[in-house]
Design a protein around this motif. Structure first.
Motif, PDB file in Angstrom:
ATOM      1  N   VAL A   1       7.603  20.189  20.866  1.00 14.39           N
ATOM      2  CA  VAL A   1       8.580  20.840  19.995  1.00 14.39           C
ATOM      3  C   VAL A   1       9.754  19.902  19.744  1.00 14.39           C
ATOM      4  N   GLN A   2      10.232  19.265  20.800  1.00  8.87           N
ATOM      5  CA  GLN A   2      11.361  18.332  20.654  1.00  8.87           C
ATOM      6  C   GLN A   2      10.963  17.137  19.798  1.00  8.87           C
ATOM      7  N   TYR A   3       9.766  16.618  19.988  1.00 11.41           N
ATOM      8  CA  TYR A   3       9.289  15.483  19.193  1.00 11.41           C
ATOM      9  C   TYR A   3       9.215  15.853  17.713  1.00 11.41           C
ATOM     10  N   LEU A   4       8.702  17.039  17.421  1.00  9.22           N
ATOM     11  CA  LEU A   4       8.517  17.454  16.032  1.00  9.22           C
ATOM     12  C   LEU A   4       9.849  17.633  15.306  1.00  9.22           C
ATOM     13  N   GLY A   5      10.837  18.168  16.001  1.00  9.44           N
ATOM     14  CA  GLY A   5      12.165  18.351  15.414  1.00  9.44           C
ATOM     15  C   GLY A   5      12.096  18.917  14.011  1.00  9.44           C
ATOM     16  N   ASP A   6      12.778  18.258  13.079  1.00  3.24           N
ATOM     17  CA  ASP A   6      12.782  18.700  11.690  1.00  3.24           C
ATOM     18  C   ASP A   6      11.703  18.007  10.858  1.00  3.24           C
ATOM     19  N   GLY A   7      10.944  17.101  11.472  1.00  2.81           N
ATOM     20  CA  GLY A   7       9.925  16.352  10.736  1.00  2.81           C
ATOM     21  C   GLY A   7       8.761  17.208  10.273  1.00  2.81           C
ATOM     22  N   ASP A   8       8.429  18.238  11.055  1.00  3.27           N
ATOM     23  CA  ASP A   8       7.326  19.136  10.718  1.00  3.27           C
ATOM     24  C   ASP A   8       7.691  20.521  11.252  1.00  3.27           C
ATOM     25  N   PRO A   9       8.551  21.243  10.521  1.00  4.09           N
ATOM     26  CA  PRO A   9       9.016  22.536  11.022  1.00  4.09           C
ATOM     27  C   PRO A   9       7.904  23.575  11.177  1.00  4.09           C
ATOM     28  N   THR A  10       6.855  23.498  10.373  1.00  8.28           N
ATOM     29  CA  THR A  10       5.768  24.472  10.481  1.00  8.28           C
ATOM     30  C   THR A  10       5.025  24.298  11.799  1.00  8.28           C
ATOM     31  N   THR A  11       4.669  23.064  12.133  1.00 10.36           N
ATOM     32  CA  THR A  11       3.989  22.814  13.405  1.00 10.36           C
ATOM     33  C   THR A  11       4.930  23.110  14.571  1.00 10.36           C
ATOM     34  N   ARG A  12       6.209  22.765  14.405  1.00 10.08           N
ATOM     35  CA  ARG A  12       7.178  23.050  15.469  1.00 10.08           C
ATOM     36  C   ARG A  12       7.224  24.551  15.750  1.00 10.08           C
ATOM     37  N   ARG A  13       7.299  25.376  14.694  1.00  7.37           N
ATOM     38  CA  ARG A  13       7.352  26.831  14.898  1.00  7.37           C
ATOM     39  C   ARG A  13       6.082  27.340  15.566  1.00  7.37           C
ATOM     40  N   LEU A  14       4.928  26.817  15.164  1.00  4.79           N
ATOM     41  CA  LEU A  14       3.669  27.207  15.800  1.00  4.79           C
ATOM     42  C   LEU A  14       3.720  26.898  17.289  1.00  4.79           C
ATOM     43  N   MET A  15       4.146  25.691  17.620  1.00  4.70           N
ATOM     44  CA  MET A  15       4.181  25.291  19.030  1.00  4.70           C
ATOM     45  C   MET A  15       5.250  26.076  19.798  1.00  4.70           C
ATOM     46  N   GLU A  16       6.339  26.451  19.128  1.00  7.91           N
ATOM     47  CA  GLU A  16       7.355  27.290  19.779  1.00  7.91           C
ATOM     48  C   GLU A  16       6.786  28.669  20.109  1.00  7.91           C
ATOM     49  N   GLN A  17       5.995  29.232  19.189  1.00 11.83           N
ATOM     50  CA  GLN A  17       5.374  30.538  19.438  1.00 11.83           C
ATOM     51  C   GLN A  17       4.392  30.453  20.599  1.00 11.83           C
ATOM     52  N   ILE A  18       3.595  29.395  20.619  1.00 11.30           N
ATOM     53  CA  ILE A  18       2.623  29.226  21.702  1.00 11.30           C
ATOM     54  C   ILE A  18       3.361  28.968  23.014  1.00 11.30           C
ATOM     55  N   LEU A  19       4.422  28.179  22.972  1.00 16.08           N
ATOM     56  CA  LEU A  19       5.241  27.926  24.157  1.00 16.08           C
ATOM     57  C   LEU A  19       5.762  29.240  24.735  1.00 16.08           C
ATOM     58  N   ALA A  20       6.267  30.123  23.894  1.00 12.78           N
ATOM     59  CA  ALA A  20       6.772  31.419  24.365  1.00 12.78           C
ATOM     60  C   ALA A  20       5.666  32.217  25.049  1.00 12.78           C
ATOM     61  N   ALA A  21       4.464  32.183  24.495  1.00 13.40           N
ATOM     62  CA  ALA A  21       3.331  32.898  25.107  1.00 13.40           C
ATOM     63  C   ALA A  21       2.966  32.278  26.449  1.00 13.40           C
ATOM     64  N   GLU A  22       3.015  30.950  26.551  1.00 17.59           N
ATOM     65  CA  GLU A  22       2.689  30.283  27.813  1.00 17.59           C
ATOM     66  C   GLU A  22       3.729  30.627  28.884  1.00 17.59           C
TER      67      GLU A  22
END
Length: 185
Positions: free
Chosen positions: A149-170
């Motif tokens: 999520v930190q790596y993605l930053g603003d470069g790919d907000p869609t993938t960042r949001r996906l990984m943030e959602q999965i992170l919350a589930a984990e």
């Protein structure tokens, strides 16, 4: 003496719609990836394939633990393992879909899956050891996904949001495993 009134300069939002339309007609083979994509696509695809492998390994581990859970307290624990297996598979599906959106190919090959996965596949021989191994794997996923999520930053907000959602589930899964560990002592 009158003080001049300060008005904050108002920024107006303007788009050069014609330029956006022209760019949209170019490189149609890139699908969802437009000229404005700000991340290193190949690096993101590699990262997502590692996350995919992690989710698949976690699905398999939870499935095994579901079938192998035995003992007086096994039924509710096995039910939790089954629920988590389904959720990990759903995460894998979401990640695979994003890989395709980015023009990549999801790597479902079992060859090298453990090398690509951040989590390990540890079978465990008791209910408690299974819970502990799942907690360890969730904690690994949490730290890995947070770094992504930190790596993605603003470069790919869609993938960042996906990984943030999965992170919350984990994080929720880790909390569930920690609660099960407390109840089985």
């Amino acid at each position: 003496m009158d003080m001049p009134t300060r008005q904050s300069p108002r920024q107006t939002f303007r788009l050069d719609v014609d330029a956006i339309r022209d760019k949209a007609r170019k490189n149609l083979d890139d699908g969802a990836v437009t000229e404005g994509y700000g991340a290193d696509r190949e690096a993101v695809l590699d990262m997502l394939n590692e996350a995919l492998a992690t989710e698949l390994v976690c699905t398999l581990r939870y499935k095994r633990h579901f079938f192998m859970a035995k003992g007086i307290h096994a039924e509710p624990v096995a039910a939790e393992f089954a629920e988590h297996a389904a959720e990990e598979q759903s995460h894998a599906d979401q990640i695979a879909a994003r890989i395709v959106q980015l023009g990549g190919a999801p790597n479902f090959s079992p060859v090298g899956m453990l090398d690509r996965s951040h989590a390990q596949y540890v079978e465990g021989d008791t209910l408690e050891s299974m819970i502990k191994e799942n907690l360890v794997a969730e904690r690994i996923a949490i730290d890995s996904y947070r770094a992504m999520v930190q790596y993605l930053g603003d470069g790919d907000p869609t993938t960042r949001r996906l990984m943030e959602q999965i992170l919350a589930a984990e994080e929720e899964h880790a909390d569930d495993m920690a609660d099960l560990l407390d109840h089985n002592h």
